[in-house]
Motif scaffolding. Structure first.
Motif, PDB file in Angstrom:
ATOM      1  N   THR A 157       0.825  -1.209   0.000  1.00 21.55           N
ATOM      2  CA  THR A 157       0.000   0.000   0.000  1.00 21.55           C
ATOM      3  C   THR A 157       0.858   1.257   0.000  1.00 21.55           C
ATOM      4  O   THR A 157       0.610   2.198  -0.762  1.00 21.55           O
ATOM      5  N   LEU A 158       1.883   1.264   0.852  1.00 26.19           N
ATOM      6  CA  LEU A 158       2.736   2.444   0.937  1.00 26.19           C
ATOM      7  C   LEU A 158       3.523   2.662  -0.347  1.00 26.19           C
ATOM      8  O   LEU A 158       3.761   3.795  -0.772  1.00 26.19           O
ATOM      9  N   GLY A 159       3.925   1.566  -0.996  1.00 26.69           N
ATOM     10  CA  GLY A 159       4.732   1.684  -2.199  1.00 26.69           C
ATOM     11  C   GLY A 159       3.955   1.916  -3.470  1.00 26.69           C
ATOM     12  O   GLY A 159       4.546   2.195  -4.521  1.00 26.69           O
ATOM     13  N   SER A 160       2.646   1.822  -3.417  1.00 27.32           N
ATOM     14  CA  SER A 160       1.837   1.945  -4.639  1.00 27.32           C
ATOM     15  C   SER A 160       1.807   3.356  -5.196  1.00 27.32           C
ATOM     16  O   SER A 160       1.470   3.566  -6.360  1.00 27.32           O
ATOM     17  N   LEU A 188       0.230  11.063  -6.657  1.00 22.59           N
ATOM     18  CA  LEU A 188       1.060  11.616  -5.588  1.00 22.59           C
ATOM     19  C   LEU A 188       0.279  12.592  -4.716  1.00 22.59           C
ATOM     20  O   LEU A 188       0.510  12.691  -3.508  1.00 22.59           O
ATOM     21  N   LYS A 189      -0.660  13.340  -5.331  1.00 22.65           N
ATOM     22  CA  LYS A 189      -1.508  14.239  -4.545  1.00 22.65           C
ATOM     23  C   LYS A 189      -2.369  13.454  -3.557  1.00 22.65           C
ATOM     24  O   LYS A 189      -2.627  13.898  -2.444  1.00 22.65           O
ATOM     25  N   LEU A 190      -2.808  12.277  -3.999  1.00 26.64           N
ATOM     26  CA  LEU A 190      -3.677  11.460  -3.152  1.00 26.64           C
ATOM     27  C   LEU A 190      -2.881  10.565  -2.202  1.00 26.64           C
ATOM     28  O   LEU A 190      -3.416  10.086  -1.200  1.00 26.64           O
ATOM     29  N   HIS A 191      -1.588  10.347  -2.523  1.00 29.50           N
ATOM     30  CA  HIS A 191      -0.877   9.268  -1.843  1.00 29.50           C
ATOM     31  C   HIS A 191      -0.592   9.547  -0.376  1.00 29.50           C
ATOM     32  O   HIS A 191      -0.596   8.620   0.433  1.00 29.50           O
ATOM     33  N   MET A 192      -0.328  10.768  -0.032  1.00 28.33           N
ATOM     34  CA  MET A 192      -0.065  11.057   1.368  1.00 28.33           C
ATOM     35  C   MET A 192      -1.232  10.593   2.225  1.00 28.33           C
ATOM     36  O   MET A 192      -1.045   9.981   3.288  1.00 28.33           O
TER      37      MET A 192
END
Length: 441
Positions: free
Chosen positions: A58-61, A221-225
């Motif tokens: 999940t963190l790496g996606s 990337l905007k959503l990933h945090m």
């Protein structure tokens, strides 16, 4: 161009809910089989390795495939031409995440006994690859509001897993190791992955769209945090327990969480699967009306889940799991209350994400983590009760933090109209009856 039959939002939500019920039953069955086959300590190691692998995936996606859903919802005709780029992204992210896992396992002492570091790395790599490939094809389906194979993948996984455990148990005379069970977990995912590969075989290979990769990566990337911090927040109780508790106590907690989580997973999975693509791009007035209705129905379903759980769990856990897991019963009852707000939290989370804003989701996750870590610092979670009460408080405050943003953005209008009434109960029952009638036909 890839064509498929799109579901209406109500049909998609109910279809996902019905599949979630089956998944909950199958997950419960597989959980019972695993617990009986491994015992509390080996069950703790199995849960720890699975948690590590899924967290890294999940963190790496980088939330690339959430970004892909947003992009494809804006232009559905893109799917056929950009699928090769999506597959390449899945493979590249899998490779990068596995590299991170190698470094992490070289630095961190996992304290595992039954599963060697090499086996942990192998399982983690396979979990990451299968998860990313599944996310790739799931994003393609969800972008068209087509949830048949998405739901099928969720049902067949635990069904095949349970069958494989039974077969292995018989073949090995009831002697199963945590590593064997973990490998069976991965093997159970292969059939639907194969179906997806066959379905999209003609579209997997082709020219790459660097503009799609760039734009989707930027959205992701905007959503990933929010996704990354949310993944940690969603598992913070178990991550803390891995380091704080003995393996036998941890095994009991994993069983209790599995038993209760299977029930709440029916609701939250349907919400997480359908709500984000459904609300994305919707007009403000319609979004508010729909979110209000979904909140009322979610509260109603959550209340029913709590009542059913309190009636069933005290008898089901000792009967099904055996005497070794009697200590899991009070934990499960406590978790039933602590997790009751999770479905409503999922609605708030997905409603906020559908606006394309990452900050509310990040804030929700940070509230959960801050509360849990703060109370852990005060109590050390010396008893399961301390952890469970802290988890319930963290979930509640996290949901309220997200709801504050939705009120400010005009998605939620506070008032008594958010509480369910008889009209909502009738509406829910008629929706279920209608869906059941369609299935019988």
């Amino acid at each position: 161009m890839i064509r498929g039959k799109s579901s209406s939002p109500a049909a998609a939500f109910l279809g996902t809910s019905f599949s979630s019920i089956l998944v909950a039953v199958l997950t419960f069955v597989s959980g019972v089989l695993i617990a009986r086959a491994l015992g509390p300590e080996a069950r703790a190691e199995y849960g720890s390795v699975l948690l590590i692998g899924q967290t890294v995936a999940t963190l790496g996606s980088l939330s690339f495939f959430d970004g892909a859903i947003v992009r494809l919802r804006e232009d559905p005709g893109l799917l056929g031409s950009v699928l090769p780029s999506m597959v390449l992204a899945a493979l590249a992210i899998s490779f990068g995440s596995t590299a991170v896992a190698i470094v992490a396992l070289a630095v961190v002492d996992t304290g595992l006994v039954e599963v060697t570091p090499g086996q942990v790395l192998l399982i983690s790599a396979l979990l990451i690859l299968s998860a990313l490939i599944s996310q790739c094809f799931s994003a393609a389906e969800r972008s068209r509001m087509d949830f048949f194979l998405v739901n099928l993948s969720r049902v067949t996984g635990p069904a095949i897993f349970s069958l494989l455990i039974v077969i292995a148990w018989v073949v090995q005379d009831g002697e199963l190791s945590a590593f064997v069970v973990l490998m069976l977990f991965i093997l159970a995912k292969l059939p639907v992955l194969t179906i997806w590969l066959i379905r999209y075989a003609r579209h997997i290979f082709g020219p790459l769209s660097w503009s799609f990769l760039r734009d989707t990566g930027r959205i992701g990337l905007k959503l990933h945090m929010a996704i990354a911090v949310g993944a940690v927040a969603g598992q913070i109780d178990r991550l803390i327990a891995i380091g704080a508790w003995s393996k036998d106590l941890l095994g009991l907690y994993f069983v209790a969480f599995s038993a209760v989580g299977a029930g709440y997973g029916v609701i939250t999975t349907a919400i997480n699967t359908v709500l984000f693509p459904y609300l994305a791009g919707m007009e403000a007035a319609e979004r508010q009306e729909r979110v209000h209705l979904i909140i009322r129905l979610t509260l109603l379903i959550s209340l029913c889940t709590v009542l059913v759980g309190f009636c069933i769990l005290p008898f089901a856990i000792p009967l099904l799991y055996g005497d070794d897991y009697l200590g899991a019963t009070p934990m499960a009852l406590g978790l039933l209350g602590a997790l009751a707000v999770l479905p409503l939290r999922a609605v708030v989370l997905e409603a906020g994400r559908s606006l394309g804003k990452g900050r509310p989701s990040v804030e929700m996750a940070l509230v959960s983590i801050t509360v849990m870590m703060g109370l852990y610092g005060l109590t050390g979670f010396a008893t399961p009760a301390q952890l469970i009460v802290s988890l319930g408080l963290a979930n509640l405050l996290s949901m309220l933090a997200g709801a504050r943003h939705l009120v400010r953005d005009g998605v939620i209008r506070p008032g008594w109209h958010l509480l369910p009434g008889m009209a909502d109960a009738r509406r829910l029952s008629s929706m279920i009856a209608e869906r059941g009638g369609r299935r019988r036909r």
